[in-house]
Design a protein around this motif. Structure first.
Motif, PDB file in Angstrom:
ATOM      1  N   PHE A 159      23.412  14.557   3.808  1.00 14.37           N
ATOM      2  CA  PHE A 159      23.000  13.300   3.310  1.00 14.37           C
ATOM      3  C   PHE A 159      21.809  12.857   3.878  1.00 14.37           C
ATOM      4  CE2 PHE A 159      27.187  12.762   1.347  1.00 14.37           C
ATOM      5  CZ  PHE A 159      27.083  11.807   0.439  1.00 14.37           C
ATOM      6  N   GLN A 160      21.456  13.109   5.266  1.00 12.39           N
ATOM      7  CA  GLN A 160      20.346  12.775   5.794  1.00 12.39           C
ATOM      8  C   GLN A 160      19.296  13.786   5.582  1.00 12.39           C
ATOM      9  OE1 GLN A 160      18.548  14.609   8.607  1.00 12.39           O
ATOM     10  NE2 GLN A 160      17.089  12.843   8.993  1.00 12.39           N
ATOM     11  N   PHE A 161      19.633  14.994   5.310  1.00 15.36           N
ATOM     12  CA  PHE A 161      18.530  15.946   4.602  1.00 15.36           C
ATOM     13  C   PHE A 161      17.933  15.526   3.312  1.00 15.36           C
ATOM     14  CE2 PHE A 161      17.509  19.558   2.062  1.00 15.36           C
ATOM     15  CZ  PHE A 161      16.382  20.088   2.473  1.00 15.36           C
ATOM     16  N   ILE A 162      18.855  14.887   2.564  1.00 13.55           N
ATOM     17  CA  ILE A 162      18.557  14.448   1.068  1.00 13.55           C
ATOM     18  C   ILE A 162      17.637  13.397   1.133  1.00 13.55           C
ATOM     19  CG2 ILE A 162      19.469  13.675  -1.097  1.00 13.55           C
ATOM     20  CD1 ILE A 162      21.835  15.258  -0.543  1.00 13.55           C
ATOM     21  N   ASN A 163      17.972  12.398   2.006  1.00  8.80           N
ATOM     22  CA  ASN A 163      17.150  11.197   1.987  1.00  8.80           C
ATOM     23  C   ASN A 163      15.981  11.502   2.934  1.00  8.80           C
ATOM     24  OD1 ASN A 163      18.664   8.429   1.724  1.00  8.80           O
ATOM     25  ND2 ASN A 163      20.419   9.698   2.474  1.00  8.80           N
ATOM     26  N   ALA A 164      15.884  12.330   3.729  1.00  7.64           N
ATOM     27  CA  ALA A 164      14.451  12.663   4.315  1.00  7.64           C
ATOM     28  C   ALA A 164      13.700  13.197   3.319  1.00  7.64           C
ATOM     29  CB  ALA A 164      14.670  13.627   5.304  1.00  7.64           C
ATOM     30  N   ARG A 165      14.222  14.129   2.451  1.00  4.08           N
ATOM     31  CA  ARG A 165      13.406  14.669   1.198  1.00  4.08           C
ATOM     32  C   ARG A 165      12.947  13.631   0.203  1.00  4.08           C
ATOM     33  NH1 ARG A 165      10.508  17.603   2.397  1.00  4.08           N
ATOM     34  NH2 ARG A 165      10.442  18.477   0.297  1.00  4.08           N
ATOM     35  N   SER A 180       8.027  10.392  -1.454  1.00  3.32           N
ATOM     36  CA  SER A 180       7.162   9.017  -1.751  1.00  3.32           C
ATOM     37  C   SER A 180       6.077   9.030  -1.429  1.00  3.32           C
ATOM     38  CB  SER A 180       8.001   7.837  -1.174  1.00  3.32           C
ATOM     39  OG  SER A 180       8.277   7.716   0.027  1.00  3.32           O
ATOM     40  N   GLU A 181       5.796   9.815  -0.484  1.00  2.00           N
ATOM     41  CA  GLU A 181       4.391   9.987   0.260  1.00  2.00           C
ATOM     42  C   GLU A 181       3.501  11.013  -0.707  1.00  2.00           C
ATOM     43  OE1 GLU A 181       3.660   8.466   2.768  1.00  2.00           O
ATOM     44  OE2 GLU A 181       5.064   8.462   4.356  1.00  2.00           O
ATOM     45  N   GLU A 182       4.200  11.456  -1.702  1.00  3.41           N
ATOM     46  CA  GLU A 182       3.316  12.536  -2.623  1.00  3.41           C
ATOM     47  C   GLU A 182       2.827  11.401  -3.797  1.00  3.41           C
ATOM     48  OE1 GLU A 182       2.447  15.390  -1.786  1.00  3.41           O
ATOM     49  OE2 GLU A 182       3.878  14.980   0.018  1.00  3.41           O
ATOM     50  N   PHE A 183       3.084  10.148  -3.925  1.00  5.84           N
ATOM     51  CA  PHE A 183       2.945   9.298  -5.156  1.00  5.84           C
ATOM     52  C   PHE A 183       1.305   8.964  -4.763  1.00  5.84           C
ATOM     53  CE2 PHE A 183       7.327   8.510  -5.534  1.00  5.84           C
ATOM     54  CZ  PHE A 183       7.672   9.437  -6.326  1.00  5.84           C
ATOM     55  N   PHE A 184       0.842   9.131  -3.519  1.00  6.55           N
ATOM     56  CA  PHE A 184      -0.461   8.510  -3.373  1.00  6.55           C
ATOM     57  C   PHE A 184      -1.327   9.712  -2.532  1.00  6.55           C
ATOM     58  CE2 PHE A 184       3.082   5.602  -2.472  1.00  6.55           C
ATOM     59  CZ  PHE A 184       2.598   4.262  -3.283  1.00  6.55           C
ATOM     60  N   CYS A 185      -2.673   9.388  -2.906  1.00  8.95           N
ATOM     61  CA  CYS A 185      -3.485  10.728  -2.618  1.00  8.95           C
ATOM     62  C   CYS A 185      -3.955  10.508  -1.326  1.00  8.95           C
ATOM     63  CB  CYS A 185      -4.807  10.402  -3.372  1.00  8.95           C
ATOM     64  SG  CYS A 185      -5.939   8.869  -3.159  1.00  8.95           S
ATOM     65  N   SER A 186      -3.695   9.533  -0.466  1.00 10.16           N
ATOM     66  CA  SER A 186      -3.989   9.284   0.902  1.00 10.16           C
ATOM     67  C   SER A 186      -2.748  10.086   1.769  1.00 10.16           C
ATOM     68  CB  SER A 186      -4.101   7.998   1.289  1.00 10.16           C
ATOM     69  OG  SER A 186      -3.098   6.973   1.142  1.00 10.16           O
ATOM     70  N   THR A 187      -1.765  10.055   1.158  1.00  6.78           N
ATOM     71  CA  THR A 187      -0.699  10.738   2.091  1.00  6.78           C
ATOM     72  C   THR A 187       0.092  11.822   1.305  1.00  6.78           C
ATOM     73  OG1 THR A 187       0.834   9.114   0.940  1.00  6.78           O
ATOM     74  CG2 THR A 187      -0.092   8.388   2.955  1.00  6.78           C
ATOM     75  N   ARG A 215      -0.426  18.149  -2.488  1.00  7.44           N
ATOM     76  CA  ARG A 215      -2.148  18.041  -2.477  1.00  7.44           C
ATOM     77  C   ARG A 215      -2.796  19.093  -3.496  1.00  7.44           C
ATOM     78  NH1 ARG A 215      -5.662  14.922   0.180  1.00  7.44           N
ATOM     79  NH2 ARG A 215      -7.658  15.577   0.465  1.00  7.44           N
ATOM     80  N   ASP A 216      -2.410  20.369  -3.569  1.00  6.94           N
ATOM     81  CA  ASP A 216      -3.055  21.041  -4.281  1.00  6.94           C
ATOM     82  C   ASP A 216      -2.940  20.642  -5.796  1.00  6.94           C
ATOM     83  OD1 ASP A 216      -3.830  22.763  -2.205  1.00  6.94           O
ATOM     84  OD2 ASP A 216      -1.990  24.190  -2.361  1.00  6.94           O
ATOM     85  N   GLY A 217      -1.856  20.376  -6.220  1.00  6.67           N
ATOM     86  CA  GLY A 217      -1.535  20.022  -7.436  1.00  6.67           C
ATOM     87  C   GLY A 217      -2.643  18.495  -7.908  1.00  6.67           C
ATOM     88  N   TRP A 218      -2.775  17.825  -6.792  1.00  8.44           N
ATOM     89  CA  TRP A 218      -3.560  16.456  -6.961  1.00  8.44           C
ATOM     90  C   TRP A 218      -4.995  17.208  -7.165  1.00  8.44           C
ATOM     91  CZ3 TRP A 218      -3.320  11.103  -6.853  1.00  8.44           C
ATOM     92  CH2 TRP A 218      -2.307  10.662  -6.559  1.00  8.44           C
ATOM     93  N   LEU A 219      -5.472  18.001  -6.137  1.00  7.31           N
ATOM     94  CA  LEU A 219      -6.826  18.645  -6.328  1.00  7.31           C
ATOM     95  C   LEU A 219      -6.980  19.277  -7.802  1.00  7.31           C
ATOM     96  CD1 LEU A 219      -7.340  20.240  -2.880  1.00  7.31           C
ATOM     97  CD2 LEU A 219      -8.383  18.189  -3.633  1.00  7.31           C
ATOM     98  N   GLY A 233       0.650  -1.269  -0.014  1.00  4.97           N
ATOM     99  CA  GLY A 233       0.110   0.037   0.138  1.00  4.97           C
ATOM    100  C   GLY A 233       0.771   1.184   0.060  1.00  4.97           C
ATOM    101  N   PRO A 234       0.275   2.381   0.165  1.00  2.00           N
ATOM    102  CA  PRO A 234       0.917   3.572   0.048  1.00  2.00           C
ATOM    103  C   PRO A 234       1.739   4.016   1.183  1.00  2.00           C
ATOM    104  CG  PRO A 234      -1.237   4.124   0.678  1.00  2.00           C
ATOM    105  CD  PRO A 234      -1.327   2.483   0.213  1.00  2.00           C
ATOM    106  N   GLY A 235       2.820   4.817   1.040  1.00  2.13           N
ATOM    107  CA  GLY A 235       3.649   5.234   2.094  1.00  2.13           C
ATOM    108  C   GLY A 235       5.138   4.449   2.019  1.00  2.13           C
ATOM    109  N   ARG A 236       5.885   4.528   3.236  1.00  4.62           N
ATOM    110  CA  ARG A 236       7.014   4.201   2.910  1.00  4.62           C
ATOM    111  C   ARG A 236       6.989   2.677   3.574  1.00  4.62           C
ATOM    112  NH1 ARG A 236       8.578   9.001   5.758  1.00  4.62           N
ATOM    113  NH2 ARG A 236       8.581   7.801   7.707  1.00  4.62           N
ATOM    114  N   GLY A 237       7.529   1.898   2.813  1.00  2.00           N
ATOM    115  CA  GLY A 237       7.354   0.349   3.434  1.00  2.00           C
ATOM    116  C   GLY A 237       8.762  -0.068   3.254  1.00  2.00           C
TER     117      GLY A 237
END
Length: 217
Positions: free
Chosen positions: A58-64, A69-76, A81-85, A9-13
């Motif tokens: 490196f930690q900042f880049i990985n966090a971004r 990855s959360e932006e690939f799913f409407c639920s997360t 979100r404005d672009g999705w709408l 499912g969506p989100g980081r797995g």
């Protein structure tokens, strides 16, 4: 680094979103072996602080990356979100799927039962006639002189009947319709039942090639 458990499912797995300490450790593990580099493993040394500074980047880049990855799913989705709408034409008062994820998952349909289900979710009761029961040029149905060779068929017809008494969303007009001989000066005229909300909604799902007529019952 410690890997997160796999998830469906969506989100980081299966993604790895390392912490600052994990990034720092991974960078130091890439250094050559030997006494000259051992200082990088001792906290507070110049080598240790140098690689700690790079670990922040490196930690900042990985966090971004993990946040993206959360932006690939409407639920997360959050930042986009404005672009999705905008992409799905929301918000729209006439849309039968006002919720973003519900609209993303909507498949659609071409039959009357689908249109009736969409209307029912909005509080309207409808039925429709697709004209499939019309008697054409079949044996026992056609009339002499009515069949024409090469006659071009017209657009597909769809008649939608709105059942006001069974529609919780329907708001009856407060003004009574005028009757012959009873209209008084200054009396407001009633334009009949207001069904524009359900028509507006159905126009979002009924196929554009259909010639649709609406009736109330």
């Amino acid at each position: 680094m410690s890997e997160q458990p796999l998830a469906c499912g969506p989100g980081r797995g299966a993604d790895i979103c390392p912490t600052l300490d994990e990034c720092h450790g991974a960078l130091r593990d890439l250094l050559p072996r030997g006494r000259a580099w051992n200082a990088a493993q001792r906290a507070g040394t110049t080598l240790w602080r140098f690689w700690r500074a790079l670990a922040h980047l490196f930690q900042f880049i990985n966090a971004r990356i993990c946040a993206a990855s959360e932006e690939f799913f409407c639920s997360t989705a959050n930042e986009t979100r404005d672009g999705w709408l905008y992409e799905y034409g929301l918000p729209d008062a006439c849309d039968p799927f006002p919720d973003l994820c519900t609209k993303v998952a909507a498949i659609g349909g071409t039959r009357c039962d689908y249109y009736a289900a969409v209307a029912a979710r909005a509080g309207w009761s409808i039925s429709c006639d697709e004209g499939s029961e019309a008697c054409g040029a079949r044996a026992g149905c056609s009339k002499a002189g009515k069949a024409k060779a090469g006659r071009r068929p017209g657009p597909a017809q769809l008649r939608i009947i709105i059942h006001l008494a069974d529609s919780p969303a329907y708001e009856a007009p407060t003004t009574r319709p005028a009757k012959a001989g009873r209209l008084k000066a200054g009396q407001h005229l009633s334009c009949g039942p207001k069904v524009t909300p359900i028509i507006c909604l159905l126009e979002r799902v009924v196929h554009a090639h259909l010639n649709v007529t609406y009736e109330v019952a």
